[in-house]
Design an enzyme around this catalytic site. Sequence first.
Site, PDB file in Angstrom:
ATOM      1  CE  LYS A 119      -0.343   1.487  -1.427  1.00 57.63           C
ATOM      2  NZ  LYS A 119      -0.681   2.054  -0.188  1.00 57.63           N
ATOM      3  CD  GLU A 203      -0.732  -4.316   3.592  1.00 57.29           C
ATOM      4  OE1 GLU A 203      -0.927  -3.640   4.625  1.00 57.29           O
ATOM      5  OE2 GLU A 203      -0.079  -3.908   2.627  1.00 57.29           O
ATOM      6  CG  HIS A 238      -6.016   5.605   6.839  1.00 63.09           C
ATOM      7  ND1 HIS A 238      -5.594   4.832   7.885  1.00 63.09           N
ATOM      8  CD2 HIS A 238      -7.223   5.130   6.493  1.00 63.09           C
ATOM      9  CE1 HIS A 238      -6.519   3.934   8.150  1.00 63.09           C
ATOM     10  NE2 HIS A 238      -7.527   4.096   7.324  1.00 63.09           N
ATOM     11  NE  ARG A 295       4.899  11.346  -2.849  1.00 62.50           N
ATOM     12  CZ  ARG A 295       4.669  11.363  -1.546  1.00 62.50           C
ATOM     13  NH1 ARG A 295       5.460  12.069  -0.763  1.00 62.50           N
ATOM     14  NH2 ARG A 295       3.696  10.681  -0.992  1.00 62.50           N
TER      15      ARG A 295
HETATM   16  P1  ADP Z   1      -1.589   5.082   1.211  1.00 65.87           P
HETATM   17  O1  ADP Z   1      -0.598   4.719   0.146  1.00 65.87           O
HETATM   18  O2  ADP Z   1      -2.990   5.118   0.736  1.00 65.87           O
HETATM   19  O3  ADP Z   1      -1.176   6.303   2.005  1.00 65.87           O
HETATM   20  P2  ADP Z   1      -0.430   3.267   3.130  1.00 65.87           P
HETATM   21  O4  ADP Z   1      -0.217   1.859   2.759  1.00 65.87           O
HETATM   22  O5  ADP Z   1       0.762   4.169   3.109  1.00 65.87           O
HETATM   23  O6  ADP Z   1      -1.582   3.877   2.228  1.00 65.87           O
HETATM   24  O7  ADP Z   1      -1.118   3.375   4.582  1.00 65.87           O
HETATM   25  C1  ADP Z   1      -1.536   4.593   5.123  1.00 65.87           C
HETATM   26  C2  ADP Z   1      -1.859   4.426   6.596  1.00 65.87           C
HETATM   27  O8  ADP Z   1      -2.896   3.436   6.773  1.00 65.87           O
HETATM   28  C3  ADP Z   1      -0.707   3.918   7.448  1.00 65.87           C
HETATM   29  O9  ADP Z   1       0.131   4.955   7.891  1.00 65.87           O
HETATM   30  C4  ADP Z   1      -1.451   3.249   8.606  1.00 65.87           C
HETATM   31  O10 ADP Z   1      -1.923   4.224   9.493  1.00 65.87           O
HETATM   32  C5  ADP Z   1      -2.648   2.627   7.918  1.00 65.87           C
HETATM   33  N1  ADP Z   1      -2.354   1.229   7.485  1.00 65.87           N
HETATM   34  C6  ADP Z   1      -1.979   0.808   6.260  1.00 65.87           C
HETATM   35  N2  ADP Z   1      -1.802  -0.520   6.220  1.00 65.87           N
HETATM   36  C7  ADP Z   1      -2.074  -0.989   7.457  1.00 65.87           C
HETATM   37  C8  ADP Z   1      -2.083  -2.287   8.058  1.00 65.87           C
HETATM   38  N3  ADP Z   1      -1.802  -3.388   7.386  1.00 65.87           N
HETATM   39  N4  ADP Z   1      -2.420  -2.374   9.367  1.00 65.87           N
HETATM   40  C9  ADP Z   1      -2.748  -1.256  10.079  1.00 65.87           C
HETATM   41  N5  ADP Z   1      -2.761  -0.025   9.574  1.00 65.87           N
HETATM   42  C10 ADP Z   1      -2.433   0.132   8.267  1.00 65.87           C
END
Ligand code: ADP
Length: 504
Positions: A119, A203, A238, A295
């Site tokens: 990331k 973040e 999530h 993917r």
């Molecule tokens: P993973 O790779 O573990 O699935 P992601 O980065 O794709 O994690 O985030 C998954 C979910 O977590 C997002 O769809 C959102 O709901 C929440 N999320 C992630 N980052 C943030 C952020 N900076 N602020 C608010 N919600 C977040």
Amino acid sequence: MKKQIKKLLIANRGEIAVRVLRSAKEMGIVTVAVYSEVDRLMPHVRLADEAYCIGKATAAETYLQKEKIIEVALKSNSDAIHPGYGFLSENAEFSKMVEDAGIIFVGPPASAIKSMGDKIAARKLVKAAGVPIVPGTDVQISDISEASAFADKFTYPILLKAAGGGGGKGMRIVSNVDELASAFRSAQSEAQSAFGDNRVYVEKYLENPRHIEFQILADQYGNAIHLGERECSIQRRHQKIIEESPSVIITPEMRKKMGESAVKAALSSGYVNAGTIEFLVDKHRNYYFLEMNTRLQVEHPVTEMITGIDLVKEQLRIAMGQPLSLKQEEIRFRGHALECRIYAEDSENNFLPSIGIITKLRSPQGFGVREDRGVDEGNEISVYYDPMISKLITWADTRDEAIHKMTRALKEYNLAGVQTNIQACSWIINHPKFIEGNFDTHFIKEYFTPEMLRNENKQIPEALAIAAAFIQKFEKIEAQQIAGTDRDGSISNWKTKRYENLRG
Ligand code: ADP
């Protein structure tokens, strides 16, 4: 470089293995399945032209066995391997091993998987390409004082995230400085045990965002297009459960802008094949790159339904070295598609998996209803794998119609043996906020409580009891009439005659 794929090994199980082999067969490609002993009766084994057992049960001893899978591919003379999603699909080492063995990997090059899988690295690449990213630290943090300095600038809440993360693991929301130390420790240790990588970065935690992602396709010659967005804000822990396309908040202008950003983000890593750029969108409609999934996505069917493009076929064509057959301006969106992920889980008990044998399964059917399913009646939802039963997709001219169709289809779904989230899905898509399109990633947390389903369940037995009483009463009257008796028990010639006529 052009190469033919005549035989394809699918390194996966369940609905995605079935989904992939169907498209491959339609292209005249011979299909090879791999399976664990516990999966030997699953549809992907039955439907493939050839199937090979690769181990007992756990993912580690079966679908994650890189060498074994490549060995089967070589033994079976497969020209290519499709990884599906999950398991080895985002494993750069596997992609390289496959290519080194002279087999085509139906997915991006190892280098792109590697840079997008990290990331921190992905954020750097994408930012350099001019795509907005969620404010955050550009490097891993080694000490809570760095996180605290970030929070001083951007204010709490902040989000600690695992650099090698996925599936919502290694993430911790921090609302104030007192929570920081323990959140940092637990994010690090969860990241270490889940991904073997304890790097954590920070973040800004966006309040009430929507999760909107773009499907992209890129060929081996530097051409890339996007196929519009998917709205994936309905999540529990999530993880997405309901997805749709288009999103109610995306205007044609936003689609164009975000789509261009998605293409730029993908090309920044030298991406080839199908991929997804995930964005968070805040209440002011600002969008920020979240991550790239290198993917095919679980929710890809909603894009297929509104574009008429079979994404697996496109993946295979790209892997064979064909240039993209469509230009951006040729992509047309038609109607509205909605997907519910049907899980074997207990919605009343924090969505915990519900394992067991599916003793009865009748799927909904009809115009505009698609089901991608990898289990049949008699199959087992085991502890070893993800408890997803199927993906139910409806397509209609408008969003309202797609919701009505989904409501009808969910009602028609007849499944016994395990608990499912079918009722919860129906509850969600009929919630006024969902119908209005006025929701964000906190929808479930905010509105869903197990009591709501329990209350609905209570109403069902009450309604059933009333219906049963009616039927009983009606049957009694009918029996009396057939026997030619009045309600007081006396014989009525008129009634006797009438029923004789009717029965005659
Ligand atoms: P993973 O790779 O573990 O699935 P992601 O980065 O794709 O994690 O985030 C998954 C979910 O977590 C997002 O769809 C959102 O709901 C929440 N999320 C992630 N980052 C943030 C952020 N900076 N602020 C608010 N919600 C977040």
